[in-house]
Design a protein around this motif. Structure first.
Motif, PDB file in Angstrom:
ATOM      1  N   ALA A  35       0.968  -0.979  -0.130  1.00 19.10           N
ATOM      2  CA  ALA A  35       0.052  -0.114   0.115  1.00 19.10           C
ATOM      3  C   ALA A  35       0.967   1.203   0.072  1.00 19.10           C
ATOM      4  O   ALA A  35       0.531   2.227  -0.685  1.00 19.10           O
ATOM      5  N   LYS A  36       1.729   1.356   0.726  1.00 19.25           N
ATOM      6  CA  LYS A  36       2.868   2.455   0.740  1.00 19.25           C
ATOM      7  C   LYS A  36       3.546   2.549  -0.542  1.00 19.25           C
ATOM      8  O   LYS A  36       3.765   3.874  -0.997  1.00 19.25           O
ATOM      9  N   GLN A  37       3.905   1.515  -1.296  1.00 18.77           N
ATOM     10  CA  GLN A  37       4.605   1.641  -2.312  1.00 18.77           C
ATOM     11  C   GLN A  37       3.539   2.361  -3.642  1.00 18.77           C
ATOM     12  O   GLN A  37       4.068   2.985  -4.270  1.00 18.77           O
ATOM     13  N   VAL A  38       2.352   1.930  -3.458  1.00 18.24           N
ATOM     14  CA  VAL A  38       1.173   2.314  -4.427  1.00 18.24           C
ATOM     15  C   VAL A  38       1.178   4.001  -4.173  1.00 18.24           C
ATOM     16  O   VAL A  38       1.254   4.514  -5.102  1.00 18.24           O
ATOM     17  N   ALA A  39       0.946   4.155  -2.948  1.00 17.44           N
ATOM     18  CA  ALA A  39       0.973   5.474  -2.683  1.00 17.44           C
ATOM     19  C   ALA A  39       2.096   6.353  -3.087  1.00 17.44           C
ATOM     20  O   ALA A  39       1.899   7.460  -3.651  1.00 17.44           O
ATOM     21  N   ARG A  40       3.429   5.845  -2.922  1.00 17.97           N
ATOM     22  CA  ARG A  40       4.528   6.517  -3.236  1.00 17.97           C
ATOM     23  C   ARG A  40       4.508   6.802  -4.868  1.00 17.97           C
ATOM     24  O   ARG A  40       4.842   7.859  -5.456  1.00 17.97           O
ATOM     25  N   LYS A  41       4.054   5.726  -5.691  1.00 17.65           N
ATOM     26  CA  LYS A  41       4.213   5.749  -6.951  1.00 17.65           C
ATOM     27  C   LYS A  41       2.863   6.938  -7.661  1.00 17.65           C
ATOM     28  O   LYS A  41       3.294   7.357  -8.424  1.00 17.65           O
ATOM     29  N   GLN A  42       2.097   7.114  -6.739  1.00 17.32           N
ATOM     30  CA  GLN A  42       1.117   8.239  -7.197  1.00 17.32           C
ATOM     31  C   GLN A  42       1.513   9.381  -6.592  1.00 17.32           C
ATOM     32  O   GLN A  42       0.952  10.562  -6.743  1.00 17.32           O
ATOM     33  N   GLY A  43       2.635   9.595  -5.796  1.00 17.02           N
ATOM     34  CA  GLY A  43       3.086  10.891  -5.387  1.00 17.02           C
ATOM     35  C   GLY A  43       2.398  11.508  -4.196  1.00 17.02           C
ATOM     36  O   GLY A  43       2.430  12.722  -3.873  1.00 17.02           O
ATOM     37  N   ARG A  44       1.990  10.412  -3.225  1.00 18.75           N
ATOM     38  CA  ARG A  44       1.329  10.961  -2.174  1.00 18.75           C
ATOM     39  C   ARG A  44       1.776  10.129  -0.838  1.00 18.75           C
ATOM     40  O   ARG A  44       2.628   8.989  -1.176  1.00 18.75           O
ATOM     41  N   PHE A  45       1.667  10.709   0.257  1.00 19.60           N
ATOM     42  CA  PHE A  45       2.013   9.857   1.391  1.00 19.60           C
ATOM     43  C   PHE A  45       0.744   9.571   2.368  1.00 19.60           C
ATOM     44  O   PHE A  45      -0.250  10.234   2.583  1.00 19.60           O
ATOM     45  N   VAL A  46       0.794   8.225   2.736  1.00 11.54           N
ATOM     46  CA  VAL A  46      -0.276   7.792   3.554  1.00 11.54           C
ATOM     47  C   VAL A  46       0.371   7.347   4.970  1.00 11.54           C
ATOM     48  O   VAL A  46       1.211   6.904   4.752  1.00 11.54           O
ATOM     49  N   THR A  47      -0.583   7.521   5.683  1.00  9.90           N
ATOM     50  CA  THR A  47      -0.338   7.011   7.169  1.00  9.90           C
ATOM     51  C   THR A  47      -1.150   5.661   7.333  1.00  9.90           C
ATOM     52  O   THR A  47      -2.445   5.705   7.292  1.00  9.90           O
TER      53      THR A  47
END
Length: 190
Positions: free
Chosen positions: A137-149
């Motif tokens: 999930a964190k990898q997907v968010a990084r590829k989208q250019g965003r940060f998730v907690t």
């Protein structure tokens, strides 16, 4: 910030029973059966930070084919669906093991990340098997250019160091918080 909670119902029940239940196995003690109110708990966890809004609640559990627990879970899950909570139920094997519950939660976490459903995900479980899904999930968010907690929340057992899911921020649930989220009069097994 939008929050989605993913509640592993059996994990929460067993951890709460371990943390605060009685050794006598008295069914009417609120920690010895799944007496938690899913909506209240999700709202309380999302509200731990003032800038967060609960966007979605997802609940996962195994349900036996027959018996008192079958009746209990059918009633409880019907109420959850009526509250707008997304319910995923799976079968329970003859040996009492859930089939597919963890996989469903992991897939939903990654899918919701891909679909940008949340800024904060709270997994109510202590199951280390979710760590690969958290990483993905964190990898997907990084590829989208965003940060998730991503946080893992679980009943706190006093006197024992508790760890949550790898790659998450740990948010222990203390007894006082859990007690504010009880629905002791509902769906109690006979």
């Amino acid at each position: 910030m939008r929050v989605v909670t993913y509640i592993d119902g059996q994990n929460l029940y067993h951890l709460a029973r371990e943390a605060w239940g009685t050794d006598g196995g008295i069914l009417d003690a609120p920690y010895n059966w799944p007496s938690y109110d899913v909506a209240k708990l999700a709202t309380a966890l999302a509200g731990l930070s003032p800038d967060r809004t609960l966007a979605k609640v997802c609940f996962y559990t195994g349900v036996p084919d027959s018996g008192r627990w079958h009746q209990f879970w059918n009633s409880k899950l019907r109420r959850l669906r009526n509250q707008g909570i997304i319910v995923t139920r799976s079968a329970v094997s003859r040996h009492g093991r859930e089939k597919g519950t963890d996989i469903s939660l992991a897939i939903d976490l990654v899918t919701d990340t891909y679909e940008q459903e949340y800024d904060v995900a709270i997994i109510v479980s202590q199951d280390a098997d979710f760590a690969p899904a958290v990483r993905r999930a964190k990898q997907v968010a990084r590829k989208q250019g965003r940060f998730v907690t991503i946080q893992s929340s679980f009943p706190e057992v006093l006197g024992r160091q508790s760890a949550g899911i790898g790659g998450t921020t740990f948010i222990p649930i203390n007894k006082a918080l859990y007690d504010t989220c009880l629905e002791p009069g509902r769906y109690q097994p006979p």
